[in-house]
Write an enzyme that holds these catalytic residues in place. Structure first.
Site, PDB file in Angstrom:
ATOM      1  N   TYR A 280      -3.424   0.182   3.190  1.00 36.37           N
ATOM      2  CA  TYR A 280      -2.921   1.500   2.791  1.00 36.37           C
ATOM      3  C   TYR A 280      -1.509   1.378   2.231  1.00 36.37           C
ATOM      4  O   TYR A 280      -0.754   0.500   2.616  1.00 36.37           O
ATOM      5  CB  TYR A 280      -2.932   2.511   3.952  1.00 36.37           C
ATOM      6  CG  TYR A 280      -2.234   2.081   5.231  1.00 36.37           C
ATOM      7  CD1 TYR A 280      -2.889   1.290   6.163  1.00 36.37           C
ATOM      8  CD2 TYR A 280      -0.932   2.497   5.523  1.00 36.37           C
ATOM      9  CE1 TYR A 280      -2.271   0.910   7.348  1.00 36.37           C
ATOM     10  CE2 TYR A 280      -0.313   2.125   6.716  1.00 36.37           C
ATOM     11  CZ  TYR A 280      -0.984   1.333   7.618  1.00 36.37           C
ATOM     12  OH  TYR A 280      -0.368   0.956   8.786  1.00 36.37           O
ATOM     13  N   PRO A 281      -1.193   2.262   1.285  1.00 34.81           N
ATOM     14  CA  PRO A 281       0.169   2.273   0.755  1.00 34.81           C
ATOM     15  C   PRO A 281       1.030   3.255   1.538  1.00 34.81           C
ATOM     16  O   PRO A 281       0.505   4.207   2.110  1.00 34.81           O
ATOM     17  CB  PRO A 281      -0.027   2.761  -0.684  1.00 34.81           C
ATOM     18  CG  PRO A 281      -1.226   3.628  -0.637  1.00 34.81           C
ATOM     19  CD  PRO A 281      -2.088   3.163   0.507  1.00 34.81           C
ATOM     20  N   MET A 282       2.321   3.008   1.591  1.00 35.76           N
ATOM     21  CA  MET A 282       3.215   3.961   2.266  1.00 35.76           C
ATOM     22  C   MET A 282       4.606   4.029   1.643  1.00 35.76           C
ATOM     23  O   MET A 282       5.012   3.133   0.909  1.00 35.76           O
ATOM     24  CB  MET A 282       3.290   3.673   3.765  1.00 35.76           C
ATOM     25  CG  MET A 282       3.984   2.402   4.155  1.00 35.76           C
ATOM     26  SD  MET A 282       4.081   2.241   5.975  1.00 35.76           S
ATOM     27  CE  MET A 282       5.279   3.491   6.421  1.00 35.76           C
ATOM     28  N   ASP A 283       5.275   5.118   1.959  1.00 34.92           N
ATOM     29  CA  ASP A 283       6.645   5.372   1.507  1.00 34.92           C
ATOM     30  C   ASP A 283       7.554   5.572   2.700  1.00 34.92           C
ATOM     31  O   ASP A 283       7.089   5.897   3.783  1.00 34.92           O
ATOM     32  CB  ASP A 283       6.699   6.717   0.751  1.00 34.92           C
ATOM     33  CG  ASP A 283       6.245   6.626  -0.689  1.00 34.92           C
ATOM     34  OD1 ASP A 283       6.249   5.524  -1.236  1.00 34.92           O
ATOM     35  OD2 ASP A 283       5.899   7.689  -1.252  1.00 34.92           O
ATOM     36  N   LYS A 284       8.838   5.468   2.460  1.00 39.67           N
ATOM     37  CA  LYS A 284       9.820   5.951   3.429  1.00 39.67           C
ATOM     38  C   LYS A 284      10.346   7.265   2.845  1.00 39.67           C
ATOM     39  O   LYS A 284      10.698   7.322   1.653  1.00 39.67           O
ATOM     40  CB  LYS A 284      10.950   4.929   3.595  1.00 39.67           C
ATOM     41  CG  LYS A 284      10.527   3.644   4.323  1.00 39.67           C
ATOM     42  CD  LYS A 284      10.356   3.875   5.819  1.00 39.67           C
ATOM     43  CE  LYS A 284       9.743   2.701   6.553  1.00 39.67           C
ATOM     44  NZ  LYS A 284      10.632   1.565   6.662  1.00 39.67           N
TER      45      LYS A 284
ATOM     46  N   GLN B 177      -0.423  -9.050   9.683  1.00 38.72           N
ATOM     47  CA  GLN B 177      -0.017  -8.010   8.740  1.00 38.72           C
ATOM     48  C   GLN B 177       0.592  -8.679   7.522  1.00 38.72           C
ATOM     49  O   GLN B 177       1.237  -9.715   7.624  1.00 38.72           O
ATOM     50  CB  GLN B 177       0.945  -7.031   9.426  1.00 38.72           C
ATOM     51  CG  GLN B 177       2.374  -7.022   8.967  1.00 38.72           C
ATOM     52  CD  GLN B 177       3.213  -8.104   9.634  1.00 38.72           C
ATOM     53  OE1 GLN B 177       2.717  -9.139  10.056  1.00 38.72           O
ATOM     54  NE2 GLN B 177       4.495  -7.875   9.704  1.00 38.72           N
TER      55      GLN B 177
ATOM     56  N   ARG C 193       5.202 -18.089   5.262  1.00 42.89           N
ATOM     57  CA  ARG C 193       4.625 -16.737   5.270  1.00 42.89           C
ATOM     58  C   ARG C 193       4.597 -16.133   3.867  1.00 42.89           C
ATOM     59  O   ARG C 193       3.802 -15.247   3.578  1.00 42.89           O
ATOM     60  CB  ARG C 193       5.414 -15.837   6.213  1.00 42.89           C
ATOM     61  CG  ARG C 193       5.250 -16.260   7.680  1.00 42.89           C
ATOM     62  CD  ARG C 193       6.124 -15.456   8.590  1.00 42.89           C
ATOM     63  NE  ARG C 193       5.887 -14.025   8.493  1.00 42.89           N
ATOM     64  CZ  ARG C 193       6.795 -13.096   8.764  1.00 42.89           C
ATOM     65  NH1 ARG C 193       8.013 -13.448   9.136  1.00 42.89           N
ATOM     66  NH2 ARG C 193       6.506 -11.827   8.658  1.00 42.89           N
TER      67      ARG C 193
ATOM     68  N   HIS D 273      10.823  -1.522  15.139  1.00 42.84           N
ATOM     69  CA  HIS D 273       9.504  -1.613  14.509  1.00 42.84           C
ATOM     70  C   HIS D 273       8.925  -3.022  14.702  1.00 42.84           C
ATOM     71  O   HIS D 273       7.777  -3.193  15.094  1.00 42.84           O
ATOM     72  CB  HIS D 273       9.635  -1.272  13.021  1.00 42.84           C
ATOM     73  CG  HIS D 273       8.467  -1.676  12.179  1.00 42.84           C
ATOM     74  ND1 HIS D 273       7.367  -0.873  12.018  1.00 42.84           N
ATOM     75  CD2 HIS D 273       8.218  -2.809  11.478  1.00 42.84           C
ATOM     76  CE1 HIS D 273       6.489  -1.499  11.240  1.00 42.84           C
ATOM     77  NE2 HIS D 273       6.981  -2.674  10.900  1.00 42.84           N
TER      78      HIS D 273
HETATM   79  O1  76R Z   1       8.416  -9.559   8.642  1.00 37.42           O
HETATM   80  C1  76R Z   1       8.672  -9.635   9.868  1.00 37.42           C
HETATM   81  O2  76R Z   1       7.863 -10.031  10.739  1.00 37.42           O
HETATM   82  C2  76R Z   1      10.029  -9.185  10.321  1.00 37.42           C
HETATM   83  C3  76R Z   1       9.996  -7.866  11.024  1.00 37.42           C
HETATM   84  C4  76R Z   1       9.266  -6.812  10.182  1.00 37.42           C
HETATM   85  C5  76R Z   1       9.709  -6.194   8.997  1.00 37.42           C
HETATM   86  C6  76R Z   1      11.004  -6.400   8.230  1.00 37.42           C
HETATM   87  C7  76R Z   1       7.962  -6.265  10.479  1.00 37.42           C
HETATM   88  C8  76R Z   1       7.196  -6.659  11.565  1.00 37.42           C
HETATM   89  N1  76R Z   1       7.655  -5.304   9.544  1.00 37.42           N
HETATM   90  C9  76R Z   1       8.680  -5.248   8.621  1.00 37.42           C
HETATM   91  C10 76R Z   1       8.760  -4.421   7.496  1.00 37.42           C
HETATM   92 MN1  76R Z   1       6.025  -4.086   9.544  1.00 37.42          MN
HETATM   93  N2  76R Z   1       4.365  -2.934   9.529  1.00 37.42           N
HETATM   94  C11 76R Z   1       4.204  -1.778   8.792  1.00 37.42           C
HETATM   95  C12 76R Z   1       3.025  -1.114   9.248  1.00 37.42           C
HETATM   96  O3  76R Z   1       1.440   2.510   9.866  1.00 37.42           O
HETATM   97  C13 76R Z   1       2.680   2.428  10.022  1.00 37.42           C
HETATM   98  O4  76R Z   1       3.321   3.300  10.675  1.00 37.42           O
HETATM   99  C14 76R Z   1       3.436   1.286   9.450  1.00 37.42           C
HETATM  100  C15 76R Z   1       2.558   0.237   8.761  1.00 37.42           C
HETATM  101  C16 76R Z   1       2.456  -1.894  10.239  1.00 37.42           C
HETATM  102  C17 76R Z   1       1.183  -1.607  11.019  1.00 37.42           C
HETATM  103  C18 76R Z   1       3.314  -3.043  10.416  1.00 37.42           C
HETATM  104  C19 76R Z   1       3.098  -4.057  11.336  1.00 37.42           C
HETATM  105  N3  76R Z   1       6.739  -3.076   7.921  1.00 37.42           N
HETATM  106  C20 76R Z   1       7.858  -3.418   7.201  1.00 37.42           C
HETATM  107  C21 76R Z   1       7.976  -2.518   6.071  1.00 37.42           C
HETATM  108  C22 76R Z   1       9.078  -2.544   5.019  1.00 37.42           C
HETATM  109  C23 76R Z   1      10.083  -1.489   5.416  1.00 37.42           C
HETATM  110  C24 76R Z   1      11.461  -1.626   4.819  1.00 37.42           C
HETATM  111  O5  76R Z   1      11.845  -2.706   4.362  1.00 37.42           O
HETATM  112  O6  76R Z   1      12.181  -0.579   4.855  1.00 37.42           O
HETATM  113  C25 76R Z   1       6.915  -1.623   6.159  1.00 37.42           C
HETATM  114  C26 76R Z   1       6.576  -0.490   5.218  1.00 37.42           C
HETATM  115  C27 76R Z   1       6.160  -1.993   7.323  1.00 37.42           C
HETATM  116  C28 76R Z   1       5.045  -1.314   7.772  1.00 37.42           C
HETATM  117  N4  76R Z   1       5.307  -5.151  11.162  1.00 37.42           N
HETATM  118  C29 76R Z   1       5.907  -6.212  11.809  1.00 37.42           C
HETATM  119  C30 76R Z   1       4.019  -5.019  11.683  1.00 37.42           C
HETATM  120  C31 76R Z   1       3.819  -6.049  12.679  1.00 37.42           C
HETATM  121  C32 76R Z   1       2.514  -6.278  13.447  1.00 37.42           C
HETATM  122  C33 76R Z   1       4.995  -6.786  12.774  1.00 37.42           C
HETATM  123  C34 76R Z   1       5.298  -7.969  13.680  1.00 37.42           C
HETATM  124  C35 76R Z   1       4.948  -9.238  12.949  1.00 37.42           C
HETATM  125  C36 76R Z   1       5.282 -10.483  13.723  1.00 37.42           C
HETATM  126  O7  76R Z   1       6.392 -10.583  14.268  1.00 37.42           O
HETATM  127  O8  76R Z   1       4.400 -11.344  13.769  1.00 37.42           O
END
Ligand code: 76R
Length: 280
Positions: free
Chosen positions: A168-172, A208, A154, A195
């Site tokens: 799109y970019p985002m923050d926490k 994603q 990956r 999440h």
């Molecule tokens: O990488 C992984 O699959 C492990 C679980 C996972 C992490 C650590 C994961 C799964 N994400 C992770 C981290 Mn995500 N993600 C977003 C958005 O619009 C919004 O509200 C949020 C935008 C989407 C749509 C999305 C989708 N993710 C993150 C992080 C880093 C945060 C941090 O480290 O504090 C962000 C900013 C973020 C945002 N996420 C998934 C998805 C999807 C579809 C999955 C499942 C992927 C899979 O299992 O195949």
């Protein structure tokens, strides 16, 4: 990471998004022969960037007034990104492209769950958090994750070839009372777990790509979504708004969405015809 409050992440491709406005009137004022030459040279460059294992390029026709063309570059190193930018800027097509925005980041896989497990394991071994031995044992455990067959592919997967793209970019949030970075590790881990569970319900419908941009650009993460149906973007982004990690802590920049097309079809885009479905 020496500080046990931080989750680890593993990094892959360096990523540069560039959004341009295409000056179609100027383009059409140029002779056909020159246009054909510019189109074919740029097309060769893009095909070259797409082929091979050292990088990739994605082309998206943006929908809406913010821009017309988004280039997504992948490179193995930061220097590689700088070079990709330079190569595009050296083409004659650049006369017709006005930069509207850009975003620099590096693909990351967040390791909240894995970090939590390693922390628990090190505590059970009686190691002092943040101490020298703790850090050594932590690094070892993490290195084994980087080569795991679930993670490694990956980090270096090419740009998903799906028709619709959304970036799109985002923050926490780092507010006075609601601050992601002041929230205890275990609470953040739980929220990220939730999440991930929501995300997984979109398996197959969406790809994603999360990239980290702390230190490189104005937000903390870049989110790239790829799907075969543009409605999926609305569904997942909306559903995630209810999820605590986004509802309470998510802050968002501009959204860019459009249709992806193959580097070989650049001429069709420049001619002003509807860009055909992706071909390899
Ligand atoms: O990488 C992984 O699959 C492990 C679980 C996972 C992490 C650590 C994961 C799964 N994400 C992770 C981290 Mn995500 N993600 C977003 C958005 O619009 C919004 O509200 C949020 C935008 C989407 C749509 C999305 C989708 N993710 C993150 C992080 C880093 C945060 C941090 O480290 O504090 C962000 C900013 C973020 C945002 N996420 C998934 C998805 C999807 C579809 C999955 C499942 C992927 C899979 O299992 O195949």
């Amino acid at each position: 990471m020496r500080d046990p409050r931080g989750p680890e992440s593993l990094e892959g491709w360096w990523i540069l998004h560039r959004m341009f406005r295409f000056d179609r009137l100027l383009w059409e004022s140029v002779g056909e022969k020159r246009r054909a030459k510019i189109a074919s040279r740029t097309c060769d460059l893009f095909e070259h960037m797409h082929a091979g294992e050292d990088g990739d390029i994605g082309l998206t026709q943006l929908v809406g007034h913010k821009g017309d063309l988004m280039l997504t570059h992948y490179a193995r190193s930061y220097d590689g990104l700088a070079y990709a930018q330079m190569l595009v800027d050296k083409t004659d097509l650049r006369f017709f492209l006005e930069p509207m925005d850009s975003y620099v980041s590096v693909l990351e896989i967040g390791m909240y769950d894995a970090t939590g497990k390693i922390h628990a394991d090190l505590a059970a071994r009686g190691l002092e958090p943040g101490g020298e031995e703790w850090v050594r044992a932590f690094d070892e455990a993490l290195a084994s994750q980087a080569v795991s067959p679930y993670i490694a592919p990956r980090l270096w997967a090419k740009i998903p070839r799906r028709r619709y793209t959304c970036f799109y970019p985002m923050d926490k949030r780092r507010g006075e009372s609601t601050n992601w970075y002041m929230t205890p590790f275990e609470e953040r881990r739980k929220m990220m777990h939730e999440h991930g569970l929501i995300g997984r319900t979109y398996a197959g419908k969406l790809t994603q790509v999360i990239s980290g941009s702390i230190g490189y650009d104005d937000f903390e993460w870049g989110v790239d979504l790829y799907a075969d149906d543009p409605l999926v973007f609305k569904k997942i982004v909306y559903e995630m708004r209810f999820d605590e990690a986004s509802a309470k802590y998510g802050e968002f920049g501009s959204f860019w969405s459009g249709v992806q097309f193959s580097p070989t079809q650049l001429g069709v885009f420049l001619d002003g015809d509807s860009v055909p479905a992706l071909v390899e």
